[in-house]
Design an enzyme around this catalytic site. Sequence first.
Site, PDB file in Angstrom:
ATOM      1  N   TYR A  57      67.320  71.680  83.735  1.00 52.65           N
ATOM      2  CA  TYR A  57      66.747  72.004  85.041  1.00 52.65           C
ATOM      3  C   TYR A  57      65.530  72.906  84.843  1.00 52.65           C
ATOM      4  O   TYR A  57      65.512  73.707  83.922  1.00 52.65           O
ATOM      5  CB  TYR A  57      67.770  72.762  85.893  1.00 52.65           C
ATOM      6  N   GLU A  59      62.988  73.951  87.926  1.00 53.71           N
ATOM      7  CA  GLU A  59      62.108  73.943  89.097  1.00 53.71           C
ATOM      8  C   GLU A  59      60.931  74.880  88.885  1.00 53.71           C
ATOM      9  O   GLU A  59      61.077  75.941  88.259  1.00 53.71           O
ATOM     10  CB  GLU A  59      62.859  74.378  90.359  1.00 53.71           C
ATOM     11  N   ASP A 202      45.095  55.463  96.066  1.00 57.10           N
ATOM     12  CA  ASP A 202      46.348  55.205  95.345  1.00 57.10           C
ATOM     13  C   ASP A 202      46.032  54.105  94.340  1.00 57.10           C
ATOM     14  O   ASP A 202      45.850  52.940  94.711  1.00 57.10           O
ATOM     15  CB  ASP A 202      47.411  54.759  96.359  1.00 57.10           C
ATOM     16  N   THR A 228      51.250  55.469  90.085  1.00 58.57           N
ATOM     17  CA  THR A 228      52.494  55.405  89.336  1.00 58.57           C
ATOM     18  C   THR A 228      52.106  55.298  87.868  1.00 58.57           C
ATOM     19  O   THR A 228      50.930  55.125  87.534  1.00 58.57           O
ATOM     20  CB  THR A 228      53.366  54.202  89.731  1.00 58.57           C
ATOM     21  N   LYS A 231      52.936  50.664  85.761  1.00 57.07           N
ATOM     22  CA  LYS A 231      52.407  49.310  86.017  1.00 57.07           C
ATOM     23  C   LYS A 231      51.418  48.984  84.903  1.00 57.07           C
ATOM     24  O   LYS A 231      51.837  48.861  83.758  1.00 57.07           O
ATOM     25  CB  LYS A 231      51.813  49.258  87.418  1.00 57.07           C
ATOM     26  N   ARG A 237      58.747  55.041  84.318  1.00 56.39           N
ATOM     27  CA  ARG A 237      58.636  54.991  85.773  1.00 56.39           C
ATOM     28  C   ARG A 237      58.394  56.378  86.343  1.00 56.39           C
ATOM     29  O   ARG A 237      59.043  57.334  85.945  1.00 56.39           O
ATOM     30  CB  ARG A 237      59.930  54.453  86.391  1.00 56.39           C
TER      31      ARG A 237
HETATM   32  N1  DSN Z   1      56.832  48.080  94.395  1.00 53.42           N
HETATM   33  C1  DSN Z   1      55.474  48.191  93.917  1.00 53.42           C
HETATM   34  C2  DSN Z   1      54.829  46.869  93.721  1.00 53.42           C
HETATM   35  O1  DSN Z   1      55.531  45.942  93.387  1.00 53.42           O
HETATM   36  O2  DSN Z   1      53.648  46.741  93.872  1.00 53.42           O
HETATM   37  C3  DSN Z   1      54.679  49.037  94.797  1.00 53.42           C
HETATM   38  O3  DSN Z   1      55.337  50.246  94.986  1.00 53.42           O
END
Ligand code: DSN
Length: 384
Positions: A57, A59, A202, A228, A231, A237
């Site tokens: 932990y 924080e 984003d 994120t 991707k 993730r």
């Molecule tokens: N779920 C993601 C996507 O597939 O683009 C976006 O958050």
Amino acid sequence: RYFMIKYQKIFLNDKEIEKAINNELIRQQDRIELIASENYVSEDVLKAAGSILTNKYGEGYPHKRYYGGCENVDVIEELAIERLKKLFNVKYANVQPYSGSVANAAAIASLIPKNGKILGMSLSSGGHLSHGYKISFSGYFYQTYFYDVDKNGILDYDQILELAKKIKPDLIICGASAYSRIIDFKKFKEIADQVGAKLMADIAHIAGLVATKLHPSPFEYCDVVTSTTHKTLRGARGGIIMTNNSEVAQKVDRWVFPGYQGGPLFHQIAAKAVAFKEALDPSFAIYQEQIIKNAKAFCNEFKLANIEIVSGTTDNHLFMINVKKSFNLTGKEATEILERANITVNKNAIPNDLESPQITSGIRLGTPAMTTRGFKEEEFKTLA
Ligand code: DSN
């Protein structure tokens, strides 16, 4: 034998979970993975994500924690921050968001008051739930409005400006989860300036392309940039938030913790740090270039067969097919048919879709995952 992934089977005392994980390994190995938002991480990323850091932990932020024993996780979080700042050439970064949606929640709260006005891209034009959709936090806690793509499926900046003048939003959100063309962040900034709005990008989908300069960067133009890490960036993730503005950075830190989150997931932060180091390696740029070459070759095969591509073509890692028009199938049906051929895609709403989000008229195809597994243009042409 070809295009195998290198992960190992795992052994657990819990045989039910062991079986499900190993079945998932077989699924990831045996299917052709075309979900544009998925990828295969390196073994190092996987090891860091599965490490003993999950026990800790902490924080707060490095050297300012609410718990003792944080000397090692401080090193990890600082490395993650420094690598991320270098990767995108940005001054401030927060690596704690559990996901892209939480990153967006914290970023929005850092820029505008509750009930403020947001202008985001509509879901059917390729936007994201967290950019103002009614059933997400963003549509519940803020007043939200949407811009759409034009009849050719392309962002029309004049139309967006007209809309922005009418709505007078506090915040404009750009960035998409299903848009295959270049996003002109400079034009978005001009629109935001004309109506006195803040600007947030984003870049979850295109982060790897932005990091390697294969897509224009938003950093010069935006008050805040979220993403994120899993991707095109090919990491563990999670979410990240970046800005060049020190005041915004302070608010972001406060809105991530204690605003929206509790204890940071240090195993994920370590895995993000490993992925950022991989992304700083020159080989990563070659991988990103191949993602785009593959998407173009893949898309072109469909175009040669007169299949309707939403937005005309692709400039990035993904594109969508209007399966309703091309095959008289819904997106749901097309996804199920492809599943039977061991090809995994997702159904996707397309601009002006008359079907519900559960059915849709489109499918979305992405090349990042199969490019990691070694597919080149020839394999994608055969696949098409
Ligand atoms: N779920 C993601 C996507 O597939 O683009 C976006 O958050």
